[in-house]
Design an enzyme around this catalytic site. Sequence first.
Site, PDB file in Angstrom:
ATOM      1  N   TYR A 161     -17.583  -0.100 -16.707  1.00 45.97           N
ATOM      2  CA  TYR A 161     -17.440   1.242 -17.285  1.00 45.97           C
ATOM      3  C   TYR A 161     -16.023   1.791 -17.136  1.00 45.97           C
ATOM      4  CZ  TYR A 161     -22.034   2.803 -18.924  1.00 45.97           C
ATOM      5  OH  TYR A 161     -23.182   2.995 -19.641  1.00 45.97           O
ATOM      6  N   LYS A 228     -23.090  -9.586  -6.932  1.00 47.07           N
ATOM      7  CA  LYS A 228     -22.804 -10.976  -7.302  1.00 47.07           C
ATOM      8  C   LYS A 228     -21.656 -11.445  -6.406  1.00 47.07           C
ATOM      9  CE  LYS A 228     -23.390 -14.482 -10.099  1.00 47.07           C
ATOM     10  NZ  LYS A 228     -24.524 -15.377  -9.888  1.00 47.07           N
ATOM     11  N   ASP A 306     -27.070  -2.140 -15.221  1.00 46.47           N
ATOM     12  CA  ASP A 306     -27.311  -1.980 -16.657  1.00 46.47           C
ATOM     13  C   ASP A 306     -28.377  -2.974 -17.111  1.00 46.47           C
ATOM     14  OD1 ASP A 306     -26.991  -1.178 -19.242  1.00 46.47           O
ATOM     15  OD2 ASP A 306     -25.093  -2.215 -19.572  1.00 46.47           O
TER      16      ASP A 306
END
Length: 418
Positions: A161, A228, A306
């Site tokens: 973003y 991650k 998301d």
Amino acid sequence: MPSEVLKLTPPKDGHKILITDAGLRIPDDPIIPLVEGDGIGPDVTHAARTVIDAAVEATYHGKRRIVWYPVPAGEAAMFRYGEMLPAATLAAIKEYVVALKGPLTTPVGGGFRSLNVTLRQTLDLYANVRPIYWMPGVPSPVTHPERLDIILFREAEEDVYAGIEWAKGSPEAKRLIATLQKEYGVHVREDSGIGVKPMSEFESKRLIRKAIRYAIENHKRSVTLVHKGNIMKYTEGAFREWGYELARTEFAAETLSWQEVQEKHGGQAPEGKVVIKDVIADNMFQQLLLRPDEYDVLATPNLNGDYLSDAAAAQVGGLGVAPGANIGDAHALFEPIHGSAPKYAGMDKVNPTAEILAGVMMLEYLGWKEAAGRLREAVKATISAKVVTYDLARQMPGAREVGTTAFAQAIVERLRAA
Ligand code: NAD
């Protein structure tokens, strides 16, 4: 050409929500800006407003009420005032702190920043919050949708973003590729587009802090940091580290890490403690399908959240029933996840459940938990009785299909009868 300049007149009755050092001060008659939105927005916000008012009345019998303050945004505002998000609307949302919003159309083509992005950045709404739970009767693609009951806190300002990227062949991309080679000895193909993924300690920690506070206040068992970090050590991996560190330094009395639970408590978390754990993002998708009941509160960087929130929403019935909120340190904007579905605009047809459940979140945020609970239960009971709009009716044998207004009316009747 737009002919009018927007001047907003706040309601004469009602009071402002105040931001104080001790938190929000909520009057018994807060003024709440209402953005109807585009397309189906007026249909679903009208339904939501009706049932929220009925739930507040049924709970507090006139001692509390919401004073709605309609403020324009979106296509209607563009047509009348020449601006999608008039300054007066933005100022009203800022001044009155908490707002309810319908979906807004994002015009295709250049020249417009998404209104949702503008709202988020101007009000510093850094946490995107989505509760995801199943309501009996809602069609689901999984065998045990009732096992999933989570709330996801997704960081909303950084990671992808941040929007830092340059096209293949642009001077910026070329310069960066050359710098990476020259200064860092890193080879990147010349025909690459370049994106930068920043994740700061400040943003990550304030997002995770919100998730942990929510877990403590609502007696949840755990907060899971989804990352991650096995691949991206200094962004995603750091998110995980900052999360554990924050829990240790700011919430030592209320939390325990998963590792401590294993080492000191034989794998069984002591009553009343929130367990902080972490799961790698790809594994999280499996976990939510295979062992959903092991998760309560998730804290995620932007992109993981998301993907994960839409996938999880699909498990419990999809976008038509999924609410969300964008929350900052004080300001909060509640809305459905779905868009403005223009082809159904004004038809009194679509499902207002997502907008209504956004209203439930808003009531919770105001601390009006009893009214929130009543409204949630009334929605659940109405859907279980198979009184539903077309989108659910077509998947539910024996359902009675009703329009948006009639669905809201069925909820109001339940609230009055309870
Ligand atoms: P959409 O969610 O508006 O509609 C997709 C389809 O989902 C619809 O055709 C309809 O079949 C179904 N649907 C959506 N809401 C429903 C409801 N309440 N009840 C029953 N069925 C429903 O998605 P889209 O068509 O991709 O987007 C339309 C516009 O909305 C775009 O301009 C997009 O940018 C905008 N949008 C806004 C928001 C927001 O304001 N937060 C979110 C998503 C999309």
